[in-house]
Motif scaffolding. Sequence first.
Motif, PDB file in Angstrom:
ATOM      1  N   GLU A 118      38.643  43.461  57.951  1.00 38.55           N
ATOM      2  CA  GLU A 118      38.135  44.701  57.361  1.00 38.55           C
ATOM      3  C   GLU A 118      38.724  45.938  58.050  1.00 38.55           C
ATOM      4  O   GLU A 118      38.704  47.028  57.495  1.00 38.55           O
ATOM      5  CB  GLU A 118      36.599  44.728  57.390  1.00 38.55           C
ATOM      6  N   LYS A 139      42.960  45.921  56.528  1.00 40.60           N
ATOM      7  CA  LYS A 139      43.094  45.440  55.151  1.00 40.60           C
ATOM      8  C   LYS A 139      44.512  45.521  54.592  1.00 40.60           C
ATOM      9  O   LYS A 139      44.983  44.592  53.948  1.00 40.60           O
ATOM     10  CB  LYS A 139      42.141  46.209  54.222  1.00 40.60           C
ATOM     11  N   GLU A 179      40.221  38.729  51.755  1.00 43.35           N
ATOM     12  CA  GLU A 179      39.913  40.075  51.264  1.00 43.35           C
ATOM     13  C   GLU A 179      39.385  40.012  49.831  1.00 43.35           C
ATOM     14  O   GLU A 179      38.473  40.744  49.457  1.00 43.35           O
ATOM     15  CB  GLU A 179      41.154  40.974  51.334  1.00 43.35           C
TER      16      GLU A 179
END
Lengths: 476, 264
Positions: free
Chosen positions: A355, A358, A391
Motif C-alpha cells: 500500500e 503501489k 493490489e
Amino acid sequence: MLATSNEFRANARVGLANPTLQSALGKMKVGFPTKRAEAVAKLPEFDALRDQARDIKNHVLENIDWYLERFERRVTEAGGHVHWARTPEEAREIVLGICRRLGARTVTKGKSMIAEEIGLNAHLEKHAIEPVETDLGEYIIQLRNESPSHIIAPAVHLTKDAIEADFRRAHSHLDARRDLTEPQSLVAEARGILRKRYFEADVGITGANFLVAETGSSVIVTNEGNGDLTQLLPKAHVVLASLEKIVPTLEDASTILRVLARSATGQEMSVYTTFSTGPKRPGDLDGPGEYHVVLLDNGRSALLGTEFQEILRCIRCGACMNHCPVYGAVGGHAYGWVYPGPMGAVLTPSLIGVENAKPLPNASTFCGKCESVCPMRIPLPKMMRHYRAREWERRLGTRVSRLALGAWAWAARRPALYRFAAARAMSALGWLGRRHGSFFNLPLASGWTATREFPAPQGRTFQDLWRERRRAGGGR
Amino acid sequence: MSDTQTRARPRVGLFATCLVDLFRPSVGFAAAKLIEDSGCDVEVPEGQTCCGQPAFNSGDNADAAELARRAIAMLEGYDYVVVPSGSCGGMIREHYPELLAGDREWAPRARHVAARTWELTAFLHEVRGLRIEGVRHDGVVTYHDSCSGLRELGVKAQPRALLAGVAGATLKELPGAETCCGFGGTFCVKYPEVSDKMVSEKAADILATGAGTLLAGDMGCLMNMAGKLKRMAMEQGARPVAVRHVAEVLAGMEQDAPPIGESK
C-alpha cells in the motif's frame, strides 16, 4: 527514510525533466550493459554458474534458521558478537549503543544499503555522532544530502561537472584555482579529505555482500579499498547485514562472487574482496578491537514460504536496473525509497507494504530484460505481477483503471455482444480516421495522443471480414 | 476427407488477437495466407475476443482465468494454434498453464493448448519450414524484436530467416532491437511520460538506420512506434517510416492496406 514510492509518476516526471540526470542515464544504460555482455561472453560457464548460484541461495532459504545459528556460533567463537534486529528501530539502537559505549564522535562508513534502509546516518547525527561516508559515490551524495539512486553506483545520477561543483562548494578551504576537470583529480581530492577521517573514526560500519556460516566471516566487495580502511582502523567494526546474506561455505561465496562483479560492472572480480572474521587476535598486527554483526530482518522472514521468497536470492548487483528501460528513463530516485529498479519494485512493497509502494510493481512493461540478466535467476516480472494481483484483491488501484479493465473483461466474456460493439466502434473510429490514418487527439487516450498519433483502425473487424469472405467463396 | 489427408494438412486455429481483429484485419489475412502456403488448413474459431493478458497483467486473475478457459475451449481441437503476436502467443503458451495450475480440470487442457501454440513466424519457420518465394519488397527494412516474443518464446532468428526470402528487401539491423519500445499494454496509459521517453529513443534509433520500413510481429508495439514516428514526422519534420506487421510483407500483401497509422 520516508518513502515517496506512491508518488512514482510525479517523481518520474521530475527525473524526465532533469537534464543532468538524463545525460548521466544516457551514459549508464550503454556502459553497464556493454561491460556485462563482454564479461559474460568471456566466461562460457556463466549460465551454469547462475544455476549454481540460484541453487545455493535456494538451499539457504529453505534452511535459513540453521545457517544463521551456525553463523552466530562461529562469530562468537571468533570473539565477535551477533545482534538480532527485527526492525530498523532496533538495528539503529544497537548501532547507537555500540557507538555510545565506545564514546564515538565520528564513524566511518563503507557502502551499506542496510544503513540506508534503517536510516542510520540521520539517527547518528541526531545523537551528535558524525557519520562519514567513505565510498566515493556515497561521499558525494552525502555532501548533497541525497539518497543513493542506484544500489552499486549511488551517484550514478550525477555528471562529472555536477560533482565538481559540489566539491568546490564543500571543500572551500582548498585552492579555488585547482583543476578538477579530470575524474582522477576528483578522486584524489576526495581521497585526501577522507584519509584523515579514517584515523579519527572510533567505529567503522560496513555492509556485507555475504555472511559465511561455516567460518562466521563477513565479506565485502569494493573497488576503492575504502571498506578495508573503514573496518580495520577504528576500535570496532560493525557489520550491517540482512538475514538473507548468509551462504553456507566459503566455496559457495566464491561461486556467487564469480557472477556478482561480472553482472554488476563487468569486472571479473571487484578490486577488493575482503573477508573479516572476528576482532583483532592477540599477536595480530592490526584489526578492530571489537567485531559486531547486526542482523536485520525488517520483514524478510515473513517472505519465506510466500510467492515472494525468491527475491531473497538477490545479491544486489544492480544488473536489473542497469538493463531496465524504465529505470533508464526515470532514474533511481523516482522509485521513492531505498531500492530502485526491478528488484526495488519487488523488494520495496515487500519491506514497506504494497500500500506504500503501489505504483512500483506496475511501473514495468514486463519486457523481461531484468530476469534475463539476473545472475540469481529471480523471476522479477512474475513477482511484480503477484503484487499487482494483491493490489487488485485489495482494490488499491485507481477506480478508472479498475472500471476500464473490468468492462473490457466483461465484454470479452460475451462474444456476441463484443462482436456487435466492436464492429460499430471500429467502424466509427475507422471512418473518423479515414483521411489522416491516425488520431492527433483521442479523449480516452489522451496520455497516448499527447505525444503520439493513435493509429486508426481499418474499419471492419477481421472476424466479420473472414466470415463474409468464407461465405462468399469458401476461400479468401 | 480421409485420415491421411487430414494428417497431411494440419488444421490450424488462427487466434487473430484483439488488436489484429479490431485494428488491422489485413494482418489476419496475411497470416492466414502464410499458414496456408505452409501446407495447413486455416480456420478462425468463432467468438474470439481477448486472450486475457490485460487482466492477467493487471492482477485480475479471476477474469484472466475465465478468458483463458474460454480460449482453451475454443482452441483445443486444433492441431496447432497460431498467433500473429509474441505477446498473446506467450500468454497462451507460457501463462495459461501457470494461471490455471491449481485447476484440476483446466490445467491439463491449458498445457495441451500451450504445447500446440506458436507465434506466427516461429510456426512458419520452425514447424513448417516455409520458404518465402515470389514476394518482393524493394528497399531497406529494419526489425524490432518485441519483448514477449523474444524473451518468452525465443522469436529472433525466425522472422529474419523468412525475410531473407523476400526479393529486393535489405535488412538493416536496428541498434537496441531488443530494447522495449515502451508499449507494455496498460503501461503506456498508466505511465505515458515514461512510455513516451522509451518510444522516443526507439524512434530515434529507427530513424538512424535509414530504413524506409519498420517491421515487427506485435500490433501493440507497432501501433506505439508507428504513432511516435508519425507524430515526429508531423511536428519535427522527421523522415516518414512505413510501419507494418512482418506478416504483411512476407505474404506479399502490402498493397492491401496502407502502413499502420497512414491513410490510403
